[in-house]
Design a protein around this motif. Sequence first.
Motif, PDB file in Angstrom:
ATOM      1  N   ARG A 211       0.833  -1.203   0.000  1.00  0.00           N
ATOM      2  CA  ARG A 211       0.000   0.000   0.000  1.00  0.00           C
ATOM      3  C   ARG A 211       0.872   1.259   0.000  1.00  0.00           C
ATOM      4  N   THR A 212       1.966   1.226   0.743  1.00  0.00           N
ATOM      5  CA  THR A 212       2.877   2.371   0.769  1.00  0.00           C
ATOM      6  C   THR A 212       3.492   2.609  -0.609  1.00  0.00           C
ATOM      7  N   ALA A 213       3.828   1.508  -1.291  1.00  0.00           N
ATOM      8  CA  ALA A 213       4.489   1.626  -2.597  1.00  0.00           C
ATOM      9  C   ALA A 213       3.533   2.005  -3.713  1.00  0.00           C
ATOM     10  N   HIS A 214       2.285   1.524  -3.639  1.00  0.00           N
ATOM     11  CA  HIS A 214       1.374   1.680  -4.782  1.00  0.00           C
ATOM     12  C   HIS A 214       0.115   2.464  -4.458  1.00  0.00           C
ATOM     13  N   GLY A 215      -0.018   2.909  -3.240  1.00  0.00           N
ATOM     14  CA  GLY A 215      -1.164   3.731  -2.884  1.00  0.00           C
ATOM     15  C   GLY A 215      -2.475   2.991  -3.067  1.00  0.00           C
ATOM     16  N   ALA A 216      -3.432   3.658  -3.717  1.00  0.00           N
ATOM     17  CA  ALA A 216      -4.772   3.100  -3.899  1.00  0.00           C
ATOM     18  C   ALA A 216      -4.905   2.281  -5.174  1.00  0.00           C
ATOM     19  N   ASP A 217      -3.818   2.094  -5.902  1.00  0.00           N
ATOM     20  CA  ASP A 217      -3.868   1.331  -7.160  1.00  0.00           C
ATOM     21  C   ASP A 217      -3.865  -0.169  -6.832  1.00  0.00           C
ATOM     22  N   GLU A 218      -5.039  -0.755  -6.686  1.00  0.00           N
ATOM     23  CA  GLU A 218      -5.141  -2.149  -6.284  1.00  0.00           C
ATOM     24  C   GLU A 218      -4.617  -3.099  -7.358  1.00  0.00           C
ATOM     25  N   ASP A 219      -4.801  -2.744  -8.621  1.00  0.00           N
ATOM     26  CA  ASP A 219      -4.243  -3.574  -9.696  1.00  0.00           C
ATOM     27  C   ASP A 219      -2.728  -3.661  -9.568  1.00  0.00           C
ATOM     28  N   ALA A 220      -2.086  -2.544  -9.274  1.00  0.00           N
ATOM     29  CA  ALA A 220      -0.628  -2.534  -9.115  1.00  0.00           C
ATOM     30  C   ALA A 220      -0.217  -3.367  -7.906  1.00  0.00           C
ATOM     31  N   ILE A 221      -1.001  -3.304  -6.843  1.00  0.00           N
ATOM     32  CA  ILE A 221      -0.698  -4.105  -5.651  1.00  0.00           C
ATOM     33  C   ILE A 221      -0.760  -5.586  -5.990  1.00  0.00           C
ATOM     34  N   TYR A 222      -1.813  -5.994  -6.678  1.00  0.00           N
ATOM     35  CA  TYR A 222      -1.955  -7.416  -7.011  1.00  0.00           C
ATOM     36  C   TYR A 222      -0.867  -7.878  -7.988  1.00  0.00           C
ATOM     37  N   ALA A 599     -17.188  -6.638  -4.314  1.00  0.00           N
ATOM     38  CA  ALA A 599     -16.614  -6.990  -5.604  1.00  0.00           C
ATOM     39  C   ALA A 599     -15.101  -7.090  -5.440  1.00  0.00           C
ATOM     40  N   ALA A 600     -14.406  -7.360  -6.540  1.00  0.00           N
ATOM     41  CA  ALA A 600     -12.958  -7.560  -6.458  1.00  0.00           C
ATOM     42  C   ALA A 600     -12.202  -6.268  -6.198  1.00  0.00           C
ATOM     43  N   ARG A 601     -12.827  -5.120  -6.444  1.00  0.00           N
ATOM     44  CA  ARG A 601     -12.155  -3.831  -6.236  1.00  0.00           C
ATOM     45  C   ARG A 601     -12.952  -2.983  -5.255  1.00  0.00           C
ATOM     46  N   SER A 602     -12.247  -2.154  -4.536  1.00  0.00           N
ATOM     47  CA  SER A 602     -12.874  -1.267  -3.566  1.00  0.00           C
ATOM     48  C   SER A 602     -13.829  -0.305  -4.269  1.00  0.00           C
ATOM     49  N   GLY A 603     -14.927  -0.007  -3.592  1.00  0.00           N
ATOM     50  CA  GLY A 603     -15.899   0.931  -4.127  1.00  0.00           C
ATOM     51  C   GLY A 603     -16.948   0.296  -5.008  1.00  0.00           C
ATOM     52  N   ALA A 604     -16.763  -0.967  -5.366  1.00  0.00           N
ATOM     53  CA  ALA A 604     -17.727  -1.657  -6.220  1.00  0.00           C
ATOM     54  C   ALA A 604     -18.468  -2.710  -5.408  1.00  0.00           C
ATOM     55  N   ARG A 605     -19.680  -3.025  -5.844  1.00  0.00           N
ATOM     56  CA  ARG A 605     -20.484  -4.049  -5.204  1.00  0.00           C
ATOM     57  C   ARG A 605     -20.849  -5.108  -6.242  1.00  0.00           C
ATOM     58  N   HIS A 606     -21.110  -6.296  -5.760  1.00  0.00           N
ATOM     59  CA  HIS A 606     -21.392  -7.416  -6.659  1.00  0.00           C
ATOM     60  C   HIS A 606     -22.499  -8.260  -6.041  1.00  0.00           C
ATOM     61  N   ARG A 607     -23.464  -8.657  -6.863  1.00  0.00           N
ATOM     62  CA  ARG A 607     -24.565  -9.482  -6.381  1.00  0.00           C
ATOM     63  C   ARG A 607     -24.300 -10.936  -6.760  1.00  0.00           C
TER      64      ARG A 607
END
Length: 667
Positions: A211-222, A599-607
């Motif tokens: 998180r420190t290295a990539h901030g909020a970019d979850e794709d980059a974290i993964y 969902a797989a990313r923050s801020g999204a929802r999935h049914r």
Amino acid sequence: MDASPYPNALGPYTAWMYGTGRSFDFFAAARAAAPHTLTAVLERPDGHAPTSDPEPLSGAGLTVPLVAPTLWSGLTAPRFLPVMMEGVSAQDLTSDSLSALFQSKDLAGVSGPAGGFGPSGGLTRISAGAPIQSDSLTPSADGAVTLAADPEVDPHTPLIVVGIIDDGIPFAHTALAGRIDAVWLQGMAPDGSGRVRFGREVTGSDIAQLRTAHGADEDAIYRAAGALGGVDRAASSLIGDGCHGAHTLGELARGSDTQVRIIAVDLPPDTTWDTSGHGKEALMLAAMHYIFDRADQLATAYGRPTLPLVINLSYGYSGGGHDGQGVIEAGFDELISARRALAPTAFTMPAGNMYVDRTAAELPLSAGEAATPLAWVLPPDDRTSTFMEVWLPEGADAADVTMALHGPGPAHGGLGALAAELSGSGAQAGDLHGVPVTWAGKTVGQVTMDCTRSGRWRILAALAPTEALGDAAPCGRWHVALSSKTDLTVALRIQRDISYGRGFTGARQSHFDDPQNALFTREGYVNEEDTPAAVVKRAGSINGMATGATSLVVGAGHRDWYTGAELYSSAARTTASAQVDVSASVSASPAERGRLGLAARSGARHRMTGTSVAAPALGRALREVIADQAAGDVSDNYLSALSTTGKLADANPKARRRLGGKGLREG
């Protein structure tokens, strides 16, 4: 046809994958293209603590080291030991060579050096499973693992661990921030840390650094964590917007309380694509050991003697003996029972989603009379193998039973040509007794009979895809004809066969067809009741992996769950030892099917629909009960504790067989 022995010790599914099915089965063909490591579960008759890897197997020109993954120290002498067979090339992975390898020693006398199996150690069974990529292994698992305590957690706060075994674990999701302590990515490339024996581990400290290295970019974290797969690895479910693991973990760990600590295992993506359930035993058993081990390390980090644990596994299969005696059910029971002696440990599993799919049947056989052949419909354009099991009742003699398999007939209702005939006469408990399935001069399947670890006999019909580059099986109405020398009733179960996850396998579900089975009510609704005269049943579709004594089996109900079960929610046979225990609502309304979750990313929802969603909802309720130290008696897997705390209420009597009689009260 005269029966001939198939490779011994492999089991019918593995013999198919690395034998006849090797050239055109979707999964076998893909795994034959590169070196893979076979997984297996070793079953031992008594306790011999494995303080080092078991001794290698040698035979058929092969010497194969057996690699044990992280094992929980709280069970000093596990009967069921998950292993990987290191260094087996794709060319070596054939049913004949593996059979010779397994038979190279007397299983009852396999022993290793002191500290291995022990001088008097032995094996009673090797259950070979699905492979993982060989480059997933690390030379040793001696890397230091440090699970740090969260400084924000009050030292006196009661803690509880939730464990999850799934695919697509969204460890960078902001809804889970600060609560994930360890994730094992079983199918991903090692990172050189040596923390785990195959795949890689991401700890809470690693996530903080990412998180420190990539901030909020979850794709980059993964990507940086190697969690998405790649050119040389199967694609993770995290690539998509919604994924199974995100939803189930979000449901289980819902809330922001740092009192709830999370340990997760992300199964190899390509093994989850195979919905038949075959071969996951070693991976799932290793996952359970890992969760237990890391939970102990977490307790040490927080200065606690031990921590309570709630685990959810929203997977399963429709086959199996449904008697709790399979390798995976017995292995889970062994581990969970041992941990319950030390701390509260709950385990939730889904009931299954195949209630109206016509994949279960009960066929009574009268002595000396051939039963009416049962139609088995194979759809066109199916690109994966199809499996159908026939289970003889406990105590039945294999020699009394004969099964004939007929290919598609020339007209509706007519029997086609005989494709295979297998008599149990001559079957031996240690052999895989079988014949090929032939059609138009080509081999398109195999029918085998084996004696399972419970002592019950099973017949497996494995058929090639109906769309394949090799010798495809013809689509249409096949027929299963069974006869017996004695009166008995057999259970028939078709394995689940759907396209799942990111694999896009082209799988299509086969089904039984019984003209006496009423599919619809007189009013035109889908019939949810079994027709007494029909052999095809809705009851009996329950998740076969969830039939152990220590699991809570969870069905899916409507929003007002007491009015009825979801159409797909599976049920057990009325005489089965394992039943649905309790249910949770899934759908918000008839117009909003499914449960809204992460969902797989923050801020999204999935049914998402399914009993896979209901199980972690019940797990969350258990988490709250156990965290409040109200667990009480575990003889009914904590159901009494849920009831006494007001979290359960009685279900509608008309739906009790499918809802378990109790439903989770939410809101």
